[in-house]
Design an enzyme around this catalytic site. Structure first.
Site, PDB file in Angstrom:
ATOM      1  N   ILE A  78     -10.739  69.116  34.334  1.00 36.73           N
ATOM      2  CA  ILE A  78     -10.852  70.374  34.156  1.00 36.73           C
ATOM      3  C   ILE A  78     -10.248  70.783  32.851  1.00 36.73           C
ATOM      4  O   ILE A  78      -9.064  70.697  32.579  1.00 36.73           O
ATOM      5  CB  ILE A  78     -10.121  71.259  35.480  1.00 36.73           C
ATOM      6  CG1 ILE A  78     -11.173  70.748  36.659  1.00 36.73           C
ATOM      7  CG2 ILE A  78     -10.389  72.725  35.199  1.00 36.73           C
ATOM      8  CD1 ILE A  78     -12.560  71.124  36.699  1.00 36.73           C
ATOM      9  N   GLY A  85     -19.478  69.609  34.929  1.00 31.03           N
ATOM     10  CA  GLY A  85     -19.560  71.010  34.714  1.00 31.03           C
ATOM     11  C   GLY A  85     -19.119  71.725  36.071  1.00 31.03           C
ATOM     12  O   GLY A  85     -18.992  71.219  37.270  1.00 31.03           O
ATOM     13  N   GLU A 101     -22.025  75.896  38.225  1.00 35.84           N
ATOM     14  CA  GLU A 101     -23.018  76.244  39.315  1.00 35.84           C
ATOM     15  C   GLU A 101     -22.614  75.579  40.957  1.00 35.84           C
ATOM     16  O   GLU A 101     -23.065  76.362  42.002  1.00 35.84           O
ATOM     17  CB  GLU A 101     -24.369  75.395  39.099  1.00 35.84           C
ATOM     18  CG  GLU A 101     -25.324  76.546  38.007  1.00 35.84           C
ATOM     19  CD  GLU A 101     -26.328  75.670  37.271  1.00 35.84           C
ATOM     20  OE1 GLU A 101     -25.992  74.534  36.564  1.00 35.84           O
ATOM     21  OE2 GLU A 101     -27.462  75.946  37.288  1.00 35.84           O
TER      22      GLU A 101
HETATM   23 MO1  MOS Z   1     -28.712  77.800  35.052  1.00 33.33          MO
HETATM   24  S1  MOS Z   1     -29.812  77.979  36.499  1.00 33.33           S
HETATM   25  O1  MOS Z   1     -29.007  76.232  34.598  1.00 33.33           O
HETATM   26  O2  MOS Z   1     -28.836  79.037  33.790  1.00 33.33           O
END
Ligand code: MOS
Length: 747
Positions: free
Chosen positions: A637, A710, A713
């Site tokens: 991180i 990442g 999401e």
């Molecule tokens: Mo995100 S849905 O890859 O902006």
């Protein structure tokens, strides 16, 4: 390259990587100094307001703009035929420089056919926004209307096999315990606070777009193709975004429309979408129906996983929600089949929304796993632990770094899971029934091709540049951190330039890939700048290193350092001053891994586990998500503050997905009827649970030298399932249709 890369080390006093660094652009945003696309006012600028179709299926028979054209300040009511037809962008995913991707391929005003409510049929342009809005409202459009199809019940045109191994049917038929359930999700509409906006200005045959986009380079390439101008003549600027969640990844039709209007009228044009248009014209996560069939031995070992899903798409565009992305690698099973299909509706084209594919997919899979645990009489954490795969069984390759079992174990400890009484409704506190649920999450770990440039300056500052964007996630900050760490400087000495196609080509800010994509190009750019400085210093007639040979010197933490002897070291600012040079530059580039051709040699994913406590008060039918524990395995991180913000934001968005978010389409005219933030309910601060976010921090250097994956999401994946699993534990009601409504629970 003569300059060496010092290993990232926690011990370095100037090391800002891994520190909880506040946003470097934070002050600009909270003081209102940050200029968003719609904040640009240009001399002579006109305002455009689209006229949207009030039917969802049929054709335009007449457009009467007679009244509108006579209204004060009105410059034009543009429609089909007012300017040469716009071209069609083709899909091109070859590099950061040439990428041209969009979801809605039909250019605006392409024909007289209407295929969704709100489709642009005309554009009112006037001296003020109010005049343009009044004129747009005064345009009379008549239609030959047909009954639209916005039916939420989805039947696929055809099903395609996405992943298969073993014999899924046989594995299911011979299982000791099975579940076979269907899960549905309402259409969700992205609601970034900043609505879409374009300010288009032409100077001769050169176009500048002040945009709100998650990808300036891609936006430039698409709009250039549609307008028939070379990409070099188009500049797209997007320095600040009020987020996007995916609906700003690819251009939508208002942008080329504004550019065409500006070209036709010879004046700059501003077009800002209303909130209602956000629900019609710029994508959404479509309605999705999924079926999960799981078979297991009595000991809870999976023998078969079947995952079938259908998503709605628009009439002309075949958007696929890749719900089965995580299913083949999540658990070990000898037999698996994943199939997918689409169903066309008279609704605007869908698009990626935070965690497209895996987020809705894991809602279904993780709900199914919970139902299987109940059927087995087994703890749902234990069921998942028993089905840990040794490799990615879908791809047949090892994981780059997977610590999912540790996520579960750490989560159970932090949450206090051992105190869980598995009986429905058995746990209470302060007169409330408690429900405890768990679900797994996973998200791809990839990177895009990207370039970057770094300037070292004689005043001891540096500038880093890339045509990437900061959608609010912290890209300005992490770029500053990366350069600061390499140069041994604090971040306030680093200037970050992004969001402009004139900068070295960078990728879209999407797929949680921005940070990972930037590491290699930025590291290389710093090293190249250092190497250039060494070369200049060695070549100088007189100066601190004249007479030295480049191979005798290193560039470490912003200093030219002799490799041997007295190990003389001198900062780049001192060297530049001594050489009489104001600045020296280096550039770097990195390759992409996302959708790269050929079979991958490792499976790169992040993992995690969410634990949720809901409280249920049956007397008043009051349900709350009370607290969550999220343990995330996302590599190293780089900025724990920004990373935690991302997971917290996702968990709150997951509360919305589970309990609130739903776009309703009127069966009569196909209109999204709750197209406002008053009627489309998103989770607010008052709905946010007490959140505990914990990162495991195993660096994954398969993706970049810093070991970062990442975090944008993954936090949304699994959250809705953990909530509905907790609701089942509290109430005994298994809700398989999102969003969950209180009436589902009043049995
Ligand atoms: Mo995100 S849905 O890859 O902006």
């Amino acid at each position: 390259m003569s300059a060496s890369h010092p290993a990232p080390t926690q011990a370095s006093p100037m090391n800002v990587i891994g520190r909880p660094h506040p946003r470097v652009d934070g002050a600009l945003k909270v003081t209102g100094a940050a200029r968003y696309a719609g904040d640009h006012y240009l001399p002579g600028m006109l305002y455009a307001v689209p006229v949207g179709a009030t039917i969802a299926k049929g054709s335009i028979t007449a457009i009467d703009a007679g009244v509108a054209e006579q209204m004060p300040g009105v410059r034009a009511i543009l429609r089909r035929g007012s300017f040469p037809p716009l071209g069609r962008a083709e899909l091109d995913m070859s590099s950061a420089d040439t990428t041209a991707i969009l979801d809605e391929f039909r250019p605006p005003f392409d024909d007289d056919v209407v295929r969704y409510y709100g489709q642009y049929v005309a554009l009112a342009v006037a001296d003020s926004f109010e005049q343009a809005k009044a004129a747009a409202d005064a345009v009379r459009v008549t239609y030959a209307a047909e009954t639209p199809d916005v039916d939420p019940a989805l039947v696929a045109e055809a099903m395609t096999v996405k992943s298969e191994r073993g014999d899924a049917e046989a594995g299911f038929a011979s299982a000791a315990v099975t579940i076979d359930q269907r899960y549905a999700m309402a259409p969700e509409t992205h609601n970034p606070i900043e609505t879409h906006a374009t300010v288009a200005v032409w100077e001769g045959d050169a176009l500048t777009l002040h945009e709100t986009t998650q990808g300036v380079i891609n936006h430039r390439n698409v709009v250039a193709k549609m307008l028939g101008v070379p990409a070099e003549r188009v500049r797209v600027i997007s320095r600040f975004l009020g987020s996007g969640f995916g609906n700003k990844l690819w251009p939508w039709t208002h942008s080329p429309l504004a550019a065409a209007a500006a070209r036709t009228l010879g004046r700059p044009v501003k077009l800002v979408l209303s909130r209602a248009m956000t629900f019609r014209n710029v994508g959404h996560r479509p309605r999705i129906e999924q079926r999960i069939r799981l078979g297991a031995t009595a000991e809870g070992k999976l023998t078969s996983v079947q995952h079938d899903y259908v998503n709605a798409t628009s009439i002309l565009d075949s958007y696929e929600e890749n719900c089965g992305e995580a299913t083949p690698h999540m658990y070990s099973t000898p037999n698996l089949r994943v199939t997918a299909g689409i169903a066309r509706r008279n609704i605007g084209t869908p698009t990626s929304m935070r965690g497209p594919g895996a987020v809705p997919g894991l809602y279904a899979l993780e709900s199914g796993m919970d139902e299987l645990a109940v059927a087995l009489g087994m703890d749902p954490v234990e069921l998942r632990l028993r089905n840990e795969p040794a490799i990615d069984e879908g791809l047949g390759v090892p994981f780059s770094s997977r610590h999912f079992q540790e996520c579960l174990r750490v989560g159970t400890e932090r949450f206090g899971w051992s105190r869980r009484d598995p009986r429905v409704g058995a746990m209470t506190r302060d007169g409330l029934t408690l429900g405890w649920g768990v679900a797994a999450c996973s998200w791809i770990a990839e990177r895009f091709a990207s370039n970057a440039a770094v300037d070292l300056r004689e005043d001891g500052t540096a500038r880093v540049a890339c045509a990437i964007q900061d959608i609010g996630t912290g890209t300005y900050t992490v770029m500053a951190q990366m350069v600061a760490e390499r140069l041994g400087l604090p971040t306030d000495r680093i200037e970050v330039a992004l969001g402009d196609t004139r900068l070295p080509a960078g990728p879209v800010s999407g797929g949680s890939m921005a940070t990972a994509s930037l590491v290699a190009p930025i590291h290389e750019a710093v090293a190249k700048a250092g190497a250039a400085l060494i070369a200049a210093a060695c070549a100088a007639k007189d100066g601190p290193f004249s007479g030295s040979r480049p191979e005798e010197l290193d560039f470490v933490e912003g200093k030219i350092t002799a490799k041997t002897g007295n190990r003389q070291a001198m900062g780049f600012d001192t060297v530049l001053k001594a050489l009489g040079m104001p600045a020296i530059s280096g550039s770097g580039s990195g390759t992409g891994t996302f959708m790269a051709p050929g079979k991958p040699t490792v499976s790169k994913h992040s993992f995690g586990a969410h634990f949720v406590e809901v409280t249920w008060q049956p007397e008043t039918a009051r349900l709350r998500v009370a607290r969550t524990v999220s343990v995330i395995d996302a590599g190293r991180i780089l900025n724990p503050l920004a990373a935690r913000n991302q997971i917290e934001g996702s968990v709150v968005m997951g509360v919305g997905m589970a309990l609130f978010e739903e776009t309703h389409y009127d069966a009569r005219n196909g209109a999204p009827v709750n197209a406002s933030l008053a009627d489309y309910v998103v989770a607010t601060h008052a709905d946010a649970p007490a959140m505990d976010v914990h990162f495991l921090e195993y660096p994954d250097t398969s993706l970049n030298a810093l070991g970062a994956r990442g975090v944008g999401e993954i936090g949304l994946a699994g959250t809705a399932a953990a909530i509905t699993n907790a609701v089942y534990h509290a109430t005994g009601v298994r809700v398989r249709e999102l969003p969950l409504k209180l009436e589902h629970l009043m049995t």
